[in-house]
Each structure stands twice: as C-alpha cells, then as structure tokens.
Design a protein around this motif. Sequence first.
Motif, PDB file in Angstrom:
ATOM      1  N   ILE A 130     -11.723  16.348-132.867  1.00 52.90           N
ATOM      2  CA  ILE A 130     -11.869  14.901-132.877  1.00 52.90           C
ATOM      3  C   ILE A 130     -13.098  14.477-133.878  1.00 52.90           C
ATOM      4  CG2 ILE A 130     -12.162  12.622-131.615  1.00 52.90           C
ATOM      5  CD1 ILE A 130     -10.795  14.098-129.228  1.00 52.90           C
ATOM      6  N   GLY A 131     -13.010  14.251-134.821  1.00 52.85           N
ATOM      7  CA  GLY A 131     -14.115  13.953-135.838  1.00 52.85           C
ATOM      8  C   GLY A 131     -14.460  12.573-135.812  1.00 52.85           C
ATOM      9  N   ARG A 132     -15.931  12.509-136.039  1.00 53.15           N
ATOM     10  CA  ARG A 132     -16.608  11.236-136.071  1.00 53.15           C
ATOM     11  C   ARG A 132     -16.660  11.087-137.380  1.00 53.15           C
ATOM     12  NH1 ARG A 132     -22.090   9.896-136.731  1.00 53.15           N
ATOM     13  NH2 ARG A 132     -22.430   7.804-135.840  1.00 53.15           N
ATOM     14  N   PRO A 133     -15.982   9.979-138.131  1.00 53.36           N
ATOM     15  CA  PRO A 133     -16.111   9.700-139.734  1.00 53.36           C
ATOM     16  C   PRO A 133     -17.472   9.604-140.236  1.00 53.36           C
ATOM     17  CG  PRO A 133     -14.838   7.950-138.509  1.00 53.36           C
ATOM     18  CD  PRO A 133     -15.559   8.820-137.503  1.00 53.36           C
ATOM     19  N   PHE A 134     -17.942  10.513-141.238  1.00 45.56           N
ATOM     20  CA  PHE A 134     -19.078  10.453-141.714  1.00 45.56           C
ATOM     21  C   PHE A 134     -19.322  10.779-143.173  1.00 45.56           C
ATOM     22  CE2 PHE A 134     -22.983  13.126-142.568  1.00 45.56           C
ATOM     23  CZ  PHE A 134     -23.986  12.289-141.966  1.00 45.56           C
ATOM     24  N   GLU A 135     -20.303   9.933-143.730  1.00 38.94           N
ATOM     25  CA  GLU A 135     -20.321  10.134-145.130  1.00 38.94           C
ATOM     26  C   GLU A 135     -21.841  10.605-145.426  1.00 38.94           C
ATOM     27  OE1 GLU A 135     -20.025   5.671-146.442  1.00 38.94           O
ATOM     28  OE2 GLU A 135     -17.961   5.789-145.987  1.00 38.94           O
TER      29      GLU A 135
END
Length: 386
Positions: free
Chosen positions: A77-82
């Motif tokens: 479950i990935g946290r969207p990250f830029e």
Amino acid sequence: MTTTPSVAVVGGGWSGCTAARLLLDRGYRVHLYERDQQLGGHSRSEVLGGVVFEPNGPHIFHTSDSAVAEFVGRYAIGRPFEHRVLTEIFLEDEEEPRYLAWPPQVDQLRELPLWPRIEKELENLPATPSTANFQEYSESVMGPTLYGLFVREYTVKQWGREPHELSADFAPKRLDLRSDGNTRLFRDRWEFFPERGFQEVIEQIARPVPVTVGATLGLTDLEELAREHQAVVVTAALDDFAGRPGSLEWRGIRTVSRYVPVDDPAATLTPGYQVNRPSLRRPYTRTIETKHATGQRIGATVVSEEYPGAPHRHYPVPTVDSRNERLNDSLKREIRETAPLPVFFCGRLANYLYINQDEAIAQAMVCAEEVDAFLASAGGRTEGAS
Ligand SMILES: Cc1cc2nc3c(=O)[nH]c(=O)nc-3n(C[C@H](O)[C@H](O)[C@H](O)COP(=O)(O)OP(=O)(O)OC[C@H]3O[C@@H](n4cnc5c(N)ncnc54)[C@H](O)[C@@H]3O)c2cc1C
C-alpha cells in the motif's frame, strides 16, 4: 511419477524474493537462502523509536513498467509521493547555502549571480552530448560551471575517483538539465513510498517461501544444493560467491542515523527527503529524512547522513574500459561451467548493474520465466506446476 522440481534462490532482496515467489506461484518447490538475519537486501527499512528510516539510503519506488507496478501493487500500500531532490550549493561570497532542484532547473539558475556565465556556457553546448567519459558527458549537457557546482565534487566523493575515469554509460539516466519548471526527479507513471518503508513489502512477497536466514552461500555449496534442487538462482555478488572477493570493484556506503525528538508531530529537520551535499566541506554525499516520504505523524524524526567509501557491495563501478563488466561475465561463465546444477543470475549484484528496484524486479520476472522454461523442457514439471 515425477516429483516437483525444486529451485534454490540465493539472496533475499527484491530480485531474489520476486524470483522465489513467482516460481513458488508456478508450482515449484523453492527455498530462499539469505546471508543477513532478515530479508530486504539493499532496500531494507528499519524503525528507530517508532520512526521509519532507511539504513541503506533513500528508496523511492518508481516505474513505467505496468507488469512490475501490478506485481508490487499486490503487496504494497503505497503513499503517492513525488520525489524532489534538493542540492545544497555554496556560492562564493555567500554565508548560507542555497537549496536548488536536482536536476538543475534553468528558472532557478537565472536567480544566481553566476547566471551570465552559466548562460553563455549553455549557449555553447554541443548538439549531442559527449560519450567519452562521465566528466565530458556532464560538461556537454550542462557546461563547466554547473558541472562544478552540482556534479564534480559529488562524483569524486561518491566514486572515489576522478569523473573522467568513469564511463558515460550510466550518465544519461542520472544527469540532466531541465527548463520545464517541474522539479520532480522521476517522470515515471507510478511512483510511491510505503508508509512503513519497503521491509514489509519485500517480506510480504516472500511470506509463503521457506527461507533460511544467516546463510551465506557460495560456489562450494552448490554440490550440496544439487542434492535437493534442480536449479539455482543467484542474486549475490559474483566475486564473493565465487570465492574471489576483491576481484570486482565495488563502492559502498555507510549511513549515520540520528534520532531527534520534535515537538510538532509533522516536523522535519532538513529541507527535503533527499538533499544532495556535493561540497567537499561535507564528508557525506547526502542527507536522507524518510519522514518526508512516509508522512508519519510522530514526535521525532531520523536524519541519516550517507558516507561513501564503505567496504560494501552497493554500487558497481562503471569505468571507461568496462573492465569489471567483462570480469563479471567471465565469473558467470566459470560458475556455470563448474556448477553441478543449472545456474541462473538476476539482480543488481549478480549482473553487476547500476539498476533501480523496478529493474531488479523486472529481471527477476524474466529469470523466473527462464527457470520455468528450462525445468519444463527438462520434463520435470508436475501437474501441480502451471
Ligand atoms: C544508496 C542507494 C540508493 C538507492 N535508491 C534507489 C531508489 O530511490 N529507487 C530505486 O528504485 N532504487 C534505488 N536503489 C537501487 C536498489 O537498491 C536496487 O536496485 C535493489 O535493491 C536491488 O535488489 P537486488 O535484490 O538485486 O539486490 P540486493 O538488494 O543487494 O539484495 C541481494 C541480497 O542478497 C544477499 N546476499 C548477498 N550475497 C549472498 C550470499 N553469498 N549468500 C546469501 N545471500 C547473499 C544480500 O544480503 C541481500 O539481501 C538504490 C541503491 C543504492 C545503493
């Protein structure tokens, strides 16, 4: 009646765990051997006083490979990250450093007192970058002033040698000059960071696979492996595996991590997740504060400084003459010729390649296909294996 073939996998990082899981899912018996006391390899994350941090440096997951994204998405479950990387720049006559985007963005460079010089150099860049060596490539992409500010000292610290001794081969993926105002480092379709780091994700992939930790295997163990297994996948560094440590050149890092209590649970101490520190004033190459990526709300943070030159096998050293790559190929031949069972190689270490996580996973997928094809053609697959 044939018995289900068994595959041994050496190394429990992304590539070993992915290959092991895919082969298990195809119905083979699999056993994974890992040298450390836990799985995860280089991408491992740890927890210090409740704060997730990365003892082996920053690891953002990014890919444009839909098969890889789909595979990892099953377990993460990935946290969207830029991911936006900053570079700490010291300019003459200025007390405080400036923090500029990496890769450099022309809009930000226009604000620098050095801009007239930089601009002139950019006007005189060649139409196509030089491929002679890493230094010439860099200068032909951004000019000597930006090379001096952003690249030269970082490279000397990181690789322990002059940039002109290094190959230009890995430069196009790592170096750029941008003028689009978009300070995101990666431009891939998928990019994320798991809230607890990658440790749990990799462990989850390997969960149904029988594992022995604390097991360092080498060429001399293959005789014994051959009694139980019909093939072996090696993801270990081959100089080590073949019992010839030191024959391949490697560059390693060491991180020094500091736990710091903070009053505001959202607080961080550095200006970004990854801040490159090219200046020789700093003995380390960059700082990492994983809290920026996890978004944890907790009354502390961990800041890690990354020191190059540690005696670990983290980075292959791509020299101009490709000496190490040739030696790695000959080690593969030697291992295959002397092994009493078929040997397959995948991953960053065994293939001696400067690759990212998604590429290590993609290699493991291909490797699992190859092992499957080999065992199927050898007639060993049972009805259980699909
Ligand atoms: C500082 C740094 C930062 C990085 N940042 C990023 C990033 O932001 N994003 C990204 O996508 N990629 C990043 N990468 C690349 C990423 O770490 C690798 O692509 C990935 O971890 C490779 O996985 P692997 O399984 O091939 O190798 P590894 O993770 O090195 O796994 C190999 C495993 O084999 C084990 N092993 C070794 N020898 C033996 C033996 N003889 N017997 C048994 N076990 C053995 C090791 O203990 C290890 O667990 C970074 C790499 C570095 C060095």
